[in-house]
Design a protein around this motif. Structure first.
Motif, PDB file in Angstrom:
ATOM      1  N   MET A  26       0.849  -1.199   0.000  1.00  0.00           N
ATOM      2  CA  MET A  26       0.000   0.000   0.000  1.00  0.00           C
ATOM      3  C   MET A  26       0.878   1.240   0.000  1.00  0.00           C
ATOM      4  SD  MET A  26      -2.593  -1.269   3.002  1.00  0.00           S
ATOM      5  CE  MET A  26      -1.216  -1.561   4.116  1.00  0.00           C
ATOM      6  N   HIS A  27       0.424   2.275  -0.718  1.00  0.00           N
ATOM      7  CA  HIS A  27       1.149   3.547  -0.803  1.00  0.00           C
ATOM      8  C   HIS A  27       0.176   4.691  -0.555  1.00  0.00           C
ATOM      9  CE1 HIS A  27       4.452   1.738  -3.272  1.00  0.00           C
ATOM     10  NE2 HIS A  27       3.468   0.977  -3.687  1.00  0.00           N
ATOM     11  N   ILE A  28       0.661   5.729   0.073  1.00  0.00           N
ATOM     12  CA  ILE A  28      -0.021   7.028   0.052  1.00  0.00           C
ATOM     13  C   ILE A  28       0.957   7.972  -0.637  1.00  0.00           C
ATOM     14  CG2 ILE A  28      -0.990   8.951   1.358  1.00  0.00           C
ATOM     15  CD1 ILE A  28      -1.816   6.959   3.502  1.00  0.00           C
ATOM     16  N   ILE A  29       0.491   8.597  -1.705  1.00  0.00           N
ATOM     17  CA  ILE A  29       1.343   9.428  -2.543  1.00  0.00           C
ATOM     18  C   ILE A  29       0.790  10.853  -2.549  1.00  0.00           C
ATOM     19  CG2 ILE A  29       2.257   9.753  -4.879  1.00  0.00           C
ATOM     20  CD1 ILE A  29       1.607   6.687  -5.265  1.00  0.00           C
ATOM     21  N   ARG A  30       1.666  11.811  -2.273  1.00  0.00           N
ATOM     22  CA  ARG A  30       1.282  13.231  -2.356  1.00  0.00           C
ATOM     23  C   ARG A  30       1.285  13.598  -3.832  1.00  0.00           C
ATOM     24  NH1 ARG A  30       3.507  15.687   2.019  1.00  0.00           N
ATOM     25  NH2 ARG A  30       5.558  15.174   1.252  1.00  0.00           N
ATOM     26  N   LEU A  31       0.162  14.093  -4.335  1.00  0.00           N
ATOM     27  CA  LEU A  31       0.009  14.294  -5.766  1.00  0.00           C
ATOM     28  C   LEU A  31       0.724  15.522  -6.298  1.00  0.00           C
ATOM     29  CD1 LEU A  31      -3.693  13.183  -6.251  1.00  0.00           C
ATOM     30  CD2 LEU A  31      -1.606  11.950  -6.876  1.00  0.00           C
ATOM     31  N   ASP A  32       0.959  16.527  -5.463  1.00  0.00           N
ATOM     32  CA  ASP A  32       1.598  17.735  -6.000  1.00  0.00           C
ATOM     33  C   ASP A  32       3.048  17.509  -6.414  1.00  0.00           C
ATOM     34  OD1 ASP A  32       2.630  17.540  -3.429  1.00  0.00           O
ATOM     35  OD2 ASP A  32       2.257  19.637  -2.898  1.00  0.00           O
ATOM     36  N   ASP A  33       3.738  16.558  -5.749  1.00  0.00           N
ATOM     37  CA  ASP A  33       5.135  16.323  -6.106  1.00  0.00           C
ATOM     38  C   ASP A  33       5.472  14.840  -6.300  1.00  0.00           C
ATOM     39  OD1 ASP A  33       5.109  15.410  -3.489  1.00  0.00           O
ATOM     40  OD2 ASP A  33       6.593  16.848  -2.753  1.00  0.00           O
ATOM     41  N   GLY A  34       4.501  13.954  -6.146  1.00  0.00           N
ATOM     42  CA  GLY A  34       4.719  12.529  -6.370  1.00  0.00           C
ATOM     43  C   GLY A  34       5.446  11.811  -5.248  1.00  0.00           C
ATOM     44  N   THR A  35       5.598  12.466  -4.106  1.00  0.00           N
ATOM     45  CA  THR A  35       6.303  11.862  -2.986  1.00  0.00           C
ATOM     46  C   THR A  35       5.471  10.749  -2.360  1.00  0.00           C
ATOM     47  OG1 THR A  35       7.432  13.927  -2.481  1.00  0.00           O
ATOM     48  CG2 THR A  35       7.324  12.313  -0.712  1.00  0.00           C
ATOM     49  N   HIS A  36       6.106   9.603  -2.146  1.00  0.00           N
ATOM     50  CA  HIS A  36       5.468   8.510  -1.407  1.00  0.00           C
ATOM     51  C   HIS A  36       5.628   8.833   0.077  1.00  0.00           C
ATOM     52  CE1 HIS A  36       5.722   6.584  -5.284  1.00  0.00           C
ATOM     53  NE2 HIS A  36       5.003   5.574  -4.831  1.00  0.00           N
ATOM     54  N   VAL A  37       4.546   9.227   0.723  1.00  0.00           N
ATOM     55  CA  VAL A  37       4.637   9.645   2.121  1.00  0.00           C
ATOM     56  C   VAL A  37       4.418   8.483   3.088  1.00  0.00           C
ATOM     57  CG1 VAL A  37       4.052  12.035   1.660  1.00  0.00           C
ATOM     58  CG2 VAL A  37       2.226  10.418   2.138  1.00  0.00           C
ATOM     59  N   TRP A  38       3.947   7.359   2.563  1.00  0.00           N
ATOM     60  CA  TRP A  38       3.734   6.179   3.408  1.00  0.00           C
ATOM     61  C   TRP A  38       3.701   4.949   2.525  1.00  0.00           C
ATOM     62  CZ3 TRP A  38      -0.643   2.832   3.777  1.00  0.00           C
ATOM     63  CH2 TRP A  38      -0.675   2.012   4.910  1.00  0.00           C
ATOM     64  N   VAL A  39       4.382   3.909   2.953  1.00  0.00           N
ATOM     65  CA  VAL A  39       4.368   2.624   2.248  1.00  0.00           C
ATOM     66  C   VAL A  39       4.317   1.532   3.309  1.00  0.00           C
ATOM     67  CG1 VAL A  39       5.613   1.064   0.709  1.00  0.00           C
ATOM     68  CG2 VAL A  39       5.748   3.523   0.331  1.00  0.00           C
ATOM     69  N   GLN A  40       3.444   0.573   3.104  1.00  0.00           N
ATOM     70  CA  GLN A  40       3.298  -0.521   4.070  1.00  0.00           C
ATOM     71  C   GLN A  40       2.989  -1.807   3.309  1.00  0.00           C
ATOM     72  OE1 GLN A  40       3.531  -0.290   7.505  1.00  0.00           O
ATOM     73  NE2 GLN A  40       3.332  -2.495   7.569  1.00  0.00           N
TER      74      GLN A  40
END
Length: 77
Positions: A26-40
């Motif tokens: 699972m990923h949570i990705i910040r859309l403005d810069d494509g940063t993966h802010v969480w991966v599990q």
């Protein structure tokens, strides 16, 4: 996606079998810069009921979203 939905975060998942087990990344990705802010990753036996996987996924994503949203200051309550 961000432009069309006005969303700031994307939650994505990838389910596969790995080493004879179900593996969900699972990923949570910040859309403005494509940063993966969480991966599990969650790994389960294929014999485990999917309902238990659903509950675990929902709980983990909820915790992550609360932490990320509160950290970013986007939620004030």
């Amino acid at each position: 996606v961000a432009r069309e939905t006005h969303a700031s975060l994307l939650i994505a998942g990838h389910l596969q079998t790995k080493d004879g087990r179900l593996s969900l990344l699972m990923h949570i990705i910040r859309l403005d810069d494509g940063t993966h802010v969480w991966v599990q990753r969650i790994s389960r036996s294929p014999d485990d009921p999917l309902e238990s996987l659903d509950e675990d996924v929902a709980a983990q994503i909820e915790k992550a979203v609360r932490r990320i949203v509160l950290k970013d200051g986007a939620q004030t309550t």
